[in-house]
Design an enzyme around this catalytic site. Sequence first.
Site, PDB file in Angstrom:
ATOM      1  N   GLU A   8       0.814  -1.218   0.000  1.00  0.00           N
ATOM      2  CA  GLU A   8       0.000   0.000   0.000  1.00  0.00           C
ATOM      3  C   GLU A   8       0.845   1.265   0.000  1.00  0.00           C
ATOM      4  OE1 GLU A   8      -3.828   1.785   2.448  1.00  0.00           O
ATOM      5  OE2 GLU A   8      -3.538  -0.354   2.195  1.00  0.00           O
ATOM      6  N   ASP A 104      -2.967  -3.094   3.126  1.00  0.00           N
ATOM      7  CA  ASP A 104      -3.479  -3.266   4.493  1.00  0.00           C
ATOM      8  C   ASP A 104      -4.581  -4.317   4.524  1.00  0.00           C
ATOM      9  OD1 ASP A 104      -1.739  -1.411   5.411  1.00  0.00           O
ATOM     10  OD2 ASP A 104      -3.224   0.142   5.843  1.00  0.00           O
ATOM     11  N   TYR A 304      -1.488  -4.454  13.842  1.00  0.00           N
ATOM     12  CA  TYR A 304      -2.301  -3.695  12.888  1.00  0.00           C
ATOM     13  C   TYR A 304      -3.162  -2.642  13.590  1.00  0.00           C
ATOM     14  CZ  TYR A 304      -5.450  -2.738   8.996  1.00  0.00           C
ATOM     15  OH  TYR A 304      -6.172  -2.120   8.011  1.00  0.00           O
TER      16      TYR A 304
END
Length: 684
Positions: A8, A104, A304
């Site tokens: 990303e 992600d 995350y």
Amino acid sequence: MKILVIAEKPSVAESLARVLKANQKSRHYYSGDDYIVTWALGHLLTLKMPEDYKREWQEWSLDTLPLMPEKMQIKPLPKTRPQLKAIGELAKRKDVGAAVIATDAGREGELVARWILDYLHFDKPVKRLWISSQTDKAVREGFAHLRPSKDYDNLYAAAQARSAADWLVGLNVTRALTVKYNDSLSAGRVQTPTLGLVAAQAEKISKFKPETYYTLSLQTKHGDAQLSGNPHLDLVSAQKQQKQLQAASYQVTAVKEKSKHQKAPLPYDLTELQKDANQRFQFSAKKTLNLLQTLYERYKVVTYPRTDSKYLTTDLRATMTERLAAVSRYEPLAKPLAGRKAPVVQKHVFNDAKVTDHYGLIPTEQMPQPELFSSDEKKIYDMILGRFIGLFLPDYIETQFTYQLSQGFVLKQTQVTQAGFKYDLATTTVTPLKVGAQLQGSVNLNKQLTQAPKPLSEANLLVQMEKKGLGTPATRAEIIEKLVNSGLMERVGTHLAVTPKGQQLLKLVNPRLTTPDLTAKWEQQLEQIAQGKLQKRDFIAQIRHATTDLVKEVKRSSADYKDFNLTMKVCPKCGSKLREKSTRNGVLLVCSNQNCDYYRRRDPKVTNHRCPQCHKKMVLLSGEKGDYFKCTHCNITEKVGAVKGKKRMNKHEERRLLQKVNQDDEPGESALAQALKAAMEQKD
């Protein structure tokens, strides 16, 4: 054959490339024997704008609303087109046999990569990397367990549906309001009900009427006792009762002992971390997310960020000792726990059923380097670390003693018997009272005032948004920022307030759009799409119908609107009035005509150029002879050179240059000489 990996961001691509041994760096990718690692820059594509579908949709007009494309289409973002082109060239290479989506691991990350692959018509096998941390170990394990991309087709469908819904509702209602009332009025399926929550709290405060009341308390050497039920009394009743009780004796008539256990809090999810960071440090939700993203991507010390769960999956149980050892050099409290390989005491944290895409925020196995952290990054990391260490510590235990006293008073005492995860609290000991014990004390009359509800802080708003189902952990910060940047909401000290513009907006749209119920229903349906329980087309059909109704109501509305930012200054291009607009770089004067692009600064631009006399910053102004600096304190002015760092050539210097060019060239004037001579003739 090589595998094309799409990350990303460049920083993530760099980390992946190192693990995958793709060590040859090019401008747009890394390459190795087995992998080519490239990256997006956030979104490389976006939904097409109205004018991309039909030319007549470019003009903002009520006649064309609602805008309903038959099929939502995507287009490249201009600024990132070179990166998209580079990925396209990589995808077409004959030595590329497959792709891995490494964006992600969430709904928006899926949209970033899928839009790229769809736009490029990529027809080779695609797999998905799904990891919750960016450590080398997590990356290696993730690539060892890649899953087919079709396993995430429902997630992609939910992301497409969310994007289309925001376009249909937000763009159509915003255009309708803007054209109808000739002001930039931004509305949306999530941001408008969020604004409504702040306004609703403000209304409660405005309607609140404070009332005076009185309470009685008994002051003893064992603590203050309150009347049972803590009744609110009027002054006459309170004074009368105080007089009666003042001469009374007090005896313990009953004793109740209760042990209270409090477990350590679970790891943070994103929303609770943003809430606590706002309360402790006044960080905005956006700032907390940015700091957290840095800890995740650059330092790789947390898992995350955009998680909505506080629980951990059972497979993480085996990694907890390693994570504890990694932080033991950073956190003194962790060192003895790591030394004896302490087990997780709060075992209820492991619950697969309560983890969706990602588990709670915890440290990774990567050893932190605190000297690299900024002060604010350290604050966020310490918050996450505190919750993590608490999982290895026992419960906090206190014993509560409740004594019923004669005359209706109740006395309470608390004894800390085990500090547990509240390790900074010392244990305390009290001497319990027995039935029949006599107490001495004085009865106090306390004047009090009922308290108005407090305005919503950003922390309170995040809690309300989560409770009402508005947005996701990944989008709530952006929604708040958008409301502030559009002038509908403002930060006042530590709380949020709706601006006059925002208050009017809430009155101009359908009440269904200002309350959370409809939007929460749509968010639930998006989740159902992700789970395969609802078809995307059915959801979009519902959104189209709701959008049509919302636009019709704006068109029919006869409500009045006052533009508080409109000035008496006139646009030199179209003659419309100019409107003040606050930006990071100061206040702009923007044309109120939506089809005109004129704007200018309201105030002179403050530069870093210093006044030669008082050494304060000078402002930049424009005059008949060009730009110049002016000191607003000394009124000293200085010319600005045509080229930064160089002086502007005068006519004498220009002629000398022209003569030199003519002498150096062969017979006949060169193109440069001709151009210079033409310029001189025009000046003369």
